[in-house]
Enzyme design. Sequence first.
Site, PDB file in Angstrom:
ATOM      1  N   LYS A 224      13.807  55.077  70.294  1.00 36.12           N
ATOM      2  CA  LYS A 224      14.308  55.350  68.974  1.00 36.12           C
ATOM      3  C   LYS A 224      15.430  56.351  68.768  1.00 36.12           C
ATOM      4  O   LYS A 224      15.218  57.486  69.377  1.00 36.12           O
ATOM      5  CB  LYS A 224      13.244  55.101  67.950  1.00 36.12           C
ATOM      6  CG  LYS A 224      13.705  54.419  66.724  1.00 36.12           C
ATOM      7  CD  LYS A 224      13.682  52.927  66.649  1.00 36.12           C
ATOM      8  CE  LYS A 224      13.948  52.305  65.776  1.00 36.12           C
ATOM      9  NZ  LYS A 224      13.610  50.867  65.622  1.00 36.12           N
TER      10      LYS A 224
HETATM   11  P1  NAD Z   1      19.078  46.653  57.085  1.00 33.71           P
HETATM   12  O1  NAD Z   1      19.529  48.169  56.876  1.00 33.71           O
HETATM   13  O2  NAD Z   1      19.770  45.385  57.477  1.00 33.71           O
HETATM   14  O3  NAD Z   1      18.233  46.038  55.860  1.00 33.71           O
HETATM   15  C1  NAD Z   1      17.297  47.008  55.135  1.00 33.71           C
HETATM   16  C2  NAD Z   1      16.756  46.361  53.734  1.00 33.71           C
HETATM   17  O4  NAD Z   1      15.848  47.010  53.329  1.00 33.71           O
HETATM   18  C3  NAD Z   1      18.099  46.308  52.896  1.00 33.71           C
HETATM   19  O5  NAD Z   1      18.097  45.255  52.091  1.00 33.71           O
HETATM   20  C4  NAD Z   1      17.572  47.421  51.929  1.00 33.71           C
HETATM   21  O6  NAD Z   1      18.277  47.511  50.733  1.00 33.71           O
HETATM   22  C5  NAD Z   1      16.248  47.409  51.889  1.00 33.71           C
HETATM   23  N1  NAD Z   1      15.776  48.355  51.356  1.00 33.71           N
HETATM   24  C6  NAD Z   1      15.979  49.709  51.597  1.00 33.71           C
HETATM   25  N2  NAD Z   1      14.950  50.489  51.020  1.00 33.71           N
HETATM   26  C7  NAD Z   1      14.274  49.845  50.168  1.00 33.71           C
HETATM   27  C8  NAD Z   1      12.958  50.000  49.117  1.00 33.71           C
HETATM   28  N3  NAD Z   1      12.970  51.201  49.040  1.00 33.71           N
HETATM   29  N4  NAD Z   1      12.643  49.179  48.553  1.00 33.71           N
HETATM   30  C9  NAD Z   1      13.016  47.624  48.852  1.00 33.71           C
HETATM   31  N5  NAD Z   1      14.171  47.414  49.852  1.00 33.71           N
HETATM   32  C10 NAD Z   1      14.620  48.299  50.448  1.00 33.71           C
HETATM   33  O7  NAD Z   1      17.891  46.934  58.086  1.00 33.71           O
HETATM   34  P2  NAD Z   1      17.053  45.692  59.053  1.00 33.71           P
HETATM   35  O8  NAD Z   1      17.589  45.868  60.241  1.00 33.71           O
HETATM   36  O9  NAD Z   1      16.986  44.408  58.345  1.00 33.71           O
HETATM   37  O10 NAD Z   1      15.634  46.417  59.198  1.00 33.71           O
HETATM   38  C11 NAD Z   1      14.562  46.182  58.202  1.00 33.71           C
HETATM   39  C12 NAD Z   1      13.186  46.511  58.955  1.00 33.71           C
HETATM   40  O11 NAD Z   1      13.044  45.722  59.975  1.00 33.71           O
HETATM   41  C13 NAD Z   1      13.245  48.047  59.599  1.00 33.71           C
HETATM   42  O12 NAD Z   1      11.865  48.471  59.479  1.00 33.71           O
HETATM   43  C14 NAD Z   1      13.471  48.019  60.801  1.00 33.71           C
HETATM   44  O13 NAD Z   1      12.949  48.915  61.741  1.00 33.71           O
HETATM   45  C15 NAD Z   1      13.091  46.524  61.312  1.00 33.71           C
HETATM   46  N6  NAD Z   1      13.295  45.970  62.580  1.00 33.71           N
HETATM   47  C16 NAD Z   1      14.648  45.624  62.630  1.00 33.71           C
HETATM   48  C17 NAD Z   1      15.040  44.941  63.759  1.00 33.71           C
HETATM   49  C18 NAD Z   1      16.468  44.397  63.823  1.00 33.71           C
HETATM   50  O14 NAD Z   1      16.676  43.909  64.702  1.00 33.71           O
HETATM   51  N7  NAD Z   1      17.371  44.982  63.109  1.00 33.71           N
HETATM   52  C19 NAD Z   1      13.969  44.656  64.837  1.00 33.71           C
HETATM   53  C20 NAD Z   1      12.750  45.154  64.549  1.00 33.71           C
HETATM   54  C21 NAD Z   1      12.338  45.648  63.484  1.00 33.71           C
END
Ligand code: NAD
Length: 420
Positions: A106
């Site tokens: 990561k």
């Molecule tokens: P992203 O940046 O696209 O979206 C994050 C979202 O969370 C945004 O809508 C943001 O406004 C919101 N957010 C941030 N802080 C917040 C809070 N305190 N309360 C409520 N909402 C809040 O990120 P993503 O890629 O969608 O990732 C989201 C989660 O999924 C993370 O934990 C990431 O590690 C996990 N994840 C992502 C992927 C991927 O393919 N992108 C894969 C596996 C896991």
Amino acid sequence: MSNSYNPHEEIMHIVDKAAQLLGLEERDYTQLKYPERELKVSVPVRMDDGSIKVFEGYRVQHSGVRGPYKGGIRYHQNVDMDEVKALAAAMTFKCAVVDIPYGGGKGGITVDATKLSKGELERLTRKYTTLLFPMVGPHIDIPAPDVNTNEEVMAWFMDTYSMVNGQLTLSVVTGKPIALGGSLGRREATGRGVLIATREIAKKVGLDLKDATVAVQGAGNVGGTTALLLHREGCRIIAISDVSGAIYNENGLDIEDVVRFLRAERGRLLKDYDAPGLVRISNEELLQLKVDILVPAALENAIHEKNASSIGARVIVEAANGPTTTAADEILQKKGVTIVPDILANAGGVVVSYFEWLQNLQSVKWEEEEINRKLENIMVKAFHDVWSMAEKHGTSLRMGAFMLALERIVAAIKLRGITF
Ligand code: NAD
């Protein structure tokens, strides 16, 4: 939330328990408690006003026992070494749960990406890539998008790596734009995996997804896509949130419209969205809603010791990484809430990243239908492997997932003869 919360220690605590249940000796897995490599870099960036700012960046390679390191890059103001270490370890276990030939890694930069211009983001990404250059590569460590990073950031990463490497190297990073070696289906893959996990758990607990009520925390790549796909499956998405707060409609939100609004421009937030019948609530209130399914899809530690007892959902499907602390997990188990753990529920992203990498290495392009079918097969198998493990040992799905992963990783450690 307690001040002593340390996400890396939380994961290692689960690993110890999983090892105990499997009857492993400490010597079999002790190396997994330490990342194989930790890199900290200082990233100087020329800002638009001519000043120079230096940002802290990280890349952690947790375990390469089963394959090259794999894991996303996060841009967020709270990124620190402990968080990156925890997320890297989670990747090792996630890749083992879905049985793809990767280890875990990561990366991240401590930065509020929403405050940077596009030019500043690009310069930050390119400099960070050059600093990581000696440690990454198609058969060494393959990054991907995570919070606040997207296809465009991956394209800059790939381009910079290729320039330094002296040859186009598509397979150094996944989650790229389709026009630049990206895979069909990758953008939706994590959300699609969450949908598949939700479908499987719904069958197990006797929940009909038609008209099931759902609340989603987070409306980014993962939360937005999950909400859309669950809605198309017949669920009623009654609440969704982002960093600016949550919106709620007990009859169901017009989620297609919500997501279209958010994606129309970079930086759009729910606080600026409006629709008839919409009620604004806080992120905490969203977590407490009486719903069939809660999908935390924002950041870690959203459900903790202090709010766990007021969670109103019957089932939690962890789309985010580490959204539930260990203390909260115990409270929820006592309440009878079923949790599909992150290392299973959100593995769809890394599975299609693996497909993207395979396509890049072979210079071929797969059809989207084929990709979605292969993803479905892997996710369904992983779900049932985890379910059987949990059932056999009378434990939670989280413990079942860690036991399954640990068993596979330890088998590889023993075969490689690393412990001597
Ligand atoms: P992203 O940046 O696209 O979206 C994050 C979202 O969370 C945004 O809508 C943001 O406004 C919101 N957010 C941030 N802080 C917040 C809070 N305190 N309360 C409520 N909402 C809040 O990120 P993503 O890629 O969608 O990732 C989201 C989660 O999924 C993370 O934990 C990431 O590690 C996990 N994840 C992502 C992927 C991927 O393919 N992108 C894969 C596996 C896991």
